[in-house]
Scaffold this motif. Sequence first.
Motif, PDB file in Angstrom:
ATOM      1  N   PRO A  49      -3.036 -16.736  -8.707  1.00  0.00           N
ATOM      2  CA  PRO A  49      -3.642 -17.735  -9.817  1.00  0.00           C
ATOM      3  C   PRO A  49      -3.692 -17.237 -11.134  1.00  0.00           C
ATOM      4  CG  PRO A  49      -4.496 -17.373  -7.810  1.00  0.00           C
ATOM      5  CD  PRO A  49      -3.696 -16.018  -7.670  1.00  0.00           C
ATOM      6  N   GLY A  50      -3.291 -18.444 -11.712  1.00  0.00           N
ATOM      7  CA  GLY A  50      -3.964 -18.455 -13.091  1.00  0.00           C
ATOM      8  C   GLY A  50      -2.483 -17.814 -14.009  1.00  0.00           C
ATOM      9  N   ALA A  51      -1.317 -17.079 -12.968  1.00  0.00           N
ATOM     10  CA  ALA A  51      -0.163 -16.239 -13.918  1.00  0.00           C
ATOM     11  C   ALA A  51       0.809 -17.318 -14.700  1.00  0.00           C
ATOM     12  CB  ALA A  51      -0.236 -15.565 -12.735  1.00  0.00           C
ATOM     13  N   ALA A  52       0.703 -17.208 -15.863  1.00  0.00           N
ATOM     14  CA  ALA A  52       1.667 -17.841 -16.448  1.00  0.00           C
ATOM     15  C   ALA A  52       3.113 -16.977 -16.733  1.00  0.00           C
ATOM     16  CB  ALA A  52       1.060 -18.185 -17.824  1.00  0.00           C
ATOM     17  N   GLU A  53       3.224 -15.575 -16.898  1.00  0.00           N
ATOM     18  CA  GLU A  53       4.819 -15.404 -16.817  1.00  0.00           C
ATOM     19  C   GLU A  53       5.253 -14.778 -15.612  1.00  0.00           C
ATOM     20  OE1 GLU A  53       4.820 -12.905 -20.117  1.00  0.00           O
ATOM     21  OE2 GLU A  53       4.491 -14.247 -21.764  1.00  0.00           O
ATOM     22  N   THR A  54       4.913 -13.670 -15.562  1.00  0.00           N
ATOM     23  CA  THR A  54       5.714 -12.828 -14.167  1.00  0.00           C
ATOM     24  C   THR A  54       5.702 -13.432 -13.123  1.00  0.00           C
ATOM     25  OG1 THR A  54       6.166 -10.799 -15.909  1.00  0.00           O
ATOM     26  CG2 THR A  54       6.633 -11.328 -13.718  1.00  0.00           C
ATOM     27  N   CYS A  55       6.539 -14.106 -12.190  1.00  0.00           N
ATOM     28  CA  CYS A  55       6.514 -14.386 -11.178  1.00  0.00           C
ATOM     29  C   CYS A  55       7.257 -13.189  -9.607  1.00  0.00           C
ATOM     30  CB  CYS A  55       7.141 -15.642 -10.796  1.00  0.00           C
ATOM     31  SG  CYS A  55       6.729 -17.473 -12.258  1.00  0.00           S
ATOM     32  N   LEU A  56       7.425 -13.763  -8.783  1.00  0.00           N
ATOM     33  CA  LEU A  56       7.854 -13.149  -7.935  1.00  0.00           C
ATOM     34  C   LEU A  56       8.881 -13.788  -7.428  1.00  0.00           C
ATOM     35  CD1 LEU A  56       7.278 -10.574  -5.730  1.00  0.00           C
ATOM     36  CD2 LEU A  56       5.914 -11.687  -4.511  1.00  0.00           C
ATOM     37  N   GLN A  73      10.847  -0.861  -0.469  1.00  0.00           N
ATOM     38  CA  GLN A  73      11.266  -1.192  -1.630  1.00  0.00           C
ATOM     39  C   GLN A  73      11.622   0.092  -3.329  1.00  0.00           C
ATOM     40  OE1 GLN A  73      12.290  -5.156  -2.977  1.00  0.00           O
ATOM     41  NE2 GLN A  73      11.674  -5.915  -0.750  1.00  0.00           N
ATOM     42  N   THR A  74      10.082   1.034  -3.791  1.00  0.00           N
ATOM     43  CA  THR A  74      10.007   1.683  -3.951  1.00  0.00           C
ATOM     44  C   THR A  74       9.975   2.725  -2.838  1.00  0.00           C
ATOM     45  OG1 THR A  74       7.676   1.356  -3.995  1.00  0.00           O
ATOM     46  CG2 THR A  74       9.295   0.452  -5.617  1.00  0.00           C
ATOM     47  N   GLY A  75      10.737   2.982  -1.987  1.00  0.00           N
ATOM     48  CA  GLY A  75      10.370   5.050  -1.185  1.00  0.00           C
ATOM     49  C   GLY A  75       9.390   4.962  -1.203  1.00  0.00           C
ATOM     50  N   GLY A  76       8.166   3.893  -0.533  1.00  0.00           N
ATOM     51  CA  GLY A  76       6.781   4.580  -0.110  1.00  0.00           C
ATOM     52  C   GLY A  76       6.245   4.556  -1.224  1.00  0.00           C
ATOM     53  N   ARG A  77       6.615   4.477  -2.570  1.00  0.00           N
ATOM     54  CA  ARG A  77       4.930   4.310  -4.023  1.00  0.00           C
ATOM     55  C   ARG A  77       4.617   2.547  -3.520  1.00  0.00           C
ATOM     56  NH1 ARG A  77       5.791   8.479  -7.998  1.00  0.00           N
ATOM     57  NH2 ARG A  77       4.297   7.130  -8.804  1.00  0.00           N
ATOM     58  N   VAL A  78       3.539   3.058  -4.600  1.00  0.00           N
ATOM     59  CA  VAL A  78       2.577   1.125  -5.026  1.00  0.00           C
ATOM     60  C   VAL A  78       4.007   0.919  -5.377  1.00  0.00           C
ATOM     61  CG1 VAL A  78       1.878  -0.173  -6.003  1.00  0.00           C
ATOM     62  CG2 VAL A  78       0.725   2.261  -4.973  1.00  0.00           C
ATOM     63  N   PHE A  79       4.919  -0.369  -4.990  1.00  0.00           N
ATOM     64  CA  PHE A  79       5.455  -0.999  -5.501  1.00  0.00           C
ATOM     65  C   PHE A  79       4.996  -2.144  -6.634  1.00  0.00           C
ATOM     66  CE2 PHE A  79       8.095  -4.976  -4.741  1.00  0.00           C
ATOM     67  CZ  PHE A  79       8.545  -4.976  -5.136  1.00  0.00           C
ATOM     68  N   LEU A  80       4.108  -3.155  -6.303  1.00  0.00           N
ATOM     69  CA  LEU A  80       3.865  -3.849  -7.554  1.00  0.00           C
ATOM     70  C   LEU A  80       2.050  -4.039  -7.536  1.00  0.00           C
ATOM     71  CD1 LEU A  80       5.065  -7.049  -5.862  1.00  0.00           C
ATOM     72  CD2 LEU A  80       5.628  -5.538  -7.666  1.00  0.00           C
ATOM     73  N   PHE A  81       1.243  -4.721  -8.411  1.00  0.00           N
ATOM     74  CA  PHE A  81       0.429  -4.039  -9.405  1.00  0.00           C
ATOM     75  C   PHE A  81       0.150  -5.556  -9.588  1.00  0.00           C
ATOM     76  CE2 PHE A  81       2.876  -0.717  -9.923  1.00  0.00           C
ATOM     77  CZ  PHE A  81       1.792   0.429  -9.960  1.00  0.00           C
ATOM     78  N   LEU A  82      -1.380  -5.796  -8.595  1.00  0.00           N
ATOM     79  CA  LEU A  82      -2.053  -7.101  -8.837  1.00  0.00           C
ATOM     80  C   LEU A  82      -3.246  -7.191  -9.402  1.00  0.00           C
ATOM     81  CD1 LEU A  82      -1.712  -9.960  -8.042  1.00  0.00           C
ATOM     82  CD2 LEU A  82      -3.242  -9.722  -5.758  1.00  0.00           C
ATOM     83  N   HIS A  83      -2.805  -7.814 -10.322  1.00  0.00           N
ATOM     84  CA  HIS A  83      -4.445  -7.701 -11.519  1.00  0.00           C
ATOM     85  C   HIS A  83      -5.466  -8.774 -10.859  1.00  0.00           C
ATOM     86  CE1 HIS A  83      -2.333  -4.536 -14.675  1.00  0.00           C
ATOM     87  NE2 HIS A  83      -2.369  -4.241 -13.393  1.00  0.00           N
ATOM     88  N   THR A  84      -6.647  -8.168 -10.622  1.00  0.00           N
ATOM     89  CA  THR A  84      -7.308  -9.781 -10.524  1.00  0.00           C
ATOM     90  C   THR A  84      -8.693  -9.786 -11.640  1.00  0.00           C
ATOM     91  OG1 THR A  84      -9.195 -10.596  -9.058  1.00  0.00           O
ATOM     92  CG2 THR A  84      -8.770  -8.484  -9.450  1.00  0.00           C
ATOM     93  N   ASP A  85      -8.979 -11.014 -11.994  1.00  0.00           N
ATOM     94  CA  ASP A  85     -10.755 -10.671 -12.864  1.00  0.00           C
ATOM     95  C   ASP A  85     -11.944 -10.224 -12.422  1.00  0.00           C
ATOM     96  OD1 ASP A  85     -10.635 -12.931 -12.082  1.00  0.00           O
ATOM     97  OD2 ASP A  85     -11.170 -14.505 -13.868  1.00  0.00           O
ATOM     98  N   ASP A  86     -11.843 -10.250 -11.236  1.00  0.00           N
ATOM     99  CA  ASP A  86     -12.878  -9.973 -10.243  1.00  0.00           C
ATOM    100  C   ASP A  86     -12.516  -9.677  -9.123  1.00  0.00           C
ATOM    101  OD1 ASP A  86     -15.461  -9.938  -8.882  1.00  0.00           O
ATOM    102  OD2 ASP A  86     -15.616 -12.224  -9.145  1.00  0.00           O
ATOM    103  N   PHE A  87     -12.557  -7.742  -8.782  1.00  0.00           N
ATOM    104  CA  PHE A  87     -11.782  -7.424  -7.983  1.00  0.00           C
ATOM    105  C   PHE A  87     -12.942  -7.610  -6.518  1.00  0.00           C
ATOM    106  CE2 PHE A  87     -11.639  -3.584  -4.931  1.00  0.00           C
ATOM    107  CZ  PHE A  87     -11.242  -3.253  -4.717  1.00  0.00           C
ATOM    108  N   TRP A  88     -14.082  -7.271  -6.881  1.00  0.00           N
ATOM    109  CA  TRP A  88     -15.341  -8.068  -5.493  1.00  0.00           C
ATOM    110  C   TRP A  88     -15.472  -9.183  -5.490  1.00  0.00           C
ATOM    111  CZ3 TRP A  88     -16.003  -3.254  -3.254  1.00  0.00           C
ATOM    112  CH2 TRP A  88     -15.965  -2.023  -3.742  1.00  0.00           C
TER     113      TRP A  88
END
Length: 134
Positions: A49-56, A73-88
């Motif tokens: 939501p609110g993203a304007a550039e990179t898409c999946l 897809q990354t051999g067990g490592r974290v693959f993607l990083f979802l940034h939020t303006d309000d974690f809680w």
Amino acid sequence: MSRQKIGYVAMVVREYDEAITFYTQQLSLTLVEDTPLGDGKRWVLLSPPGAAETCLLLAKASSPNQLNAVGNQTGGRVFLFLHTDDFWRDYPQMQNSGVRFLEAPKQEAYGTVAVFEDLYGNKWDLQELRKTDQ
């Protein structure tokens, strides 16, 4: 000066519809495009939501080798990083929608983070970066 950006990140999935349902209903991503390309292929783009550039970009596995990569897809490592303006706000909402977190939230030097899995087992970070890091 030239400007570049990453437009799409491809993720190999088992089935389009199950992936669309998970990402839109449990992660609240927005379905940007779902265009049939023929022979069972589709051009499926999702964005936070609110993203304007990179898409999946969802890409249905079409070979045994690709099917083996689904969920790893990354051999067990974290693959993607979802940034939020309000974690809680997002963390409990994601938990309530059935997202499986692999650890409790923690404070790091860069902000608040918790690792979760998608429907295939790919690892993601949910992160709220410190204001100075955004």
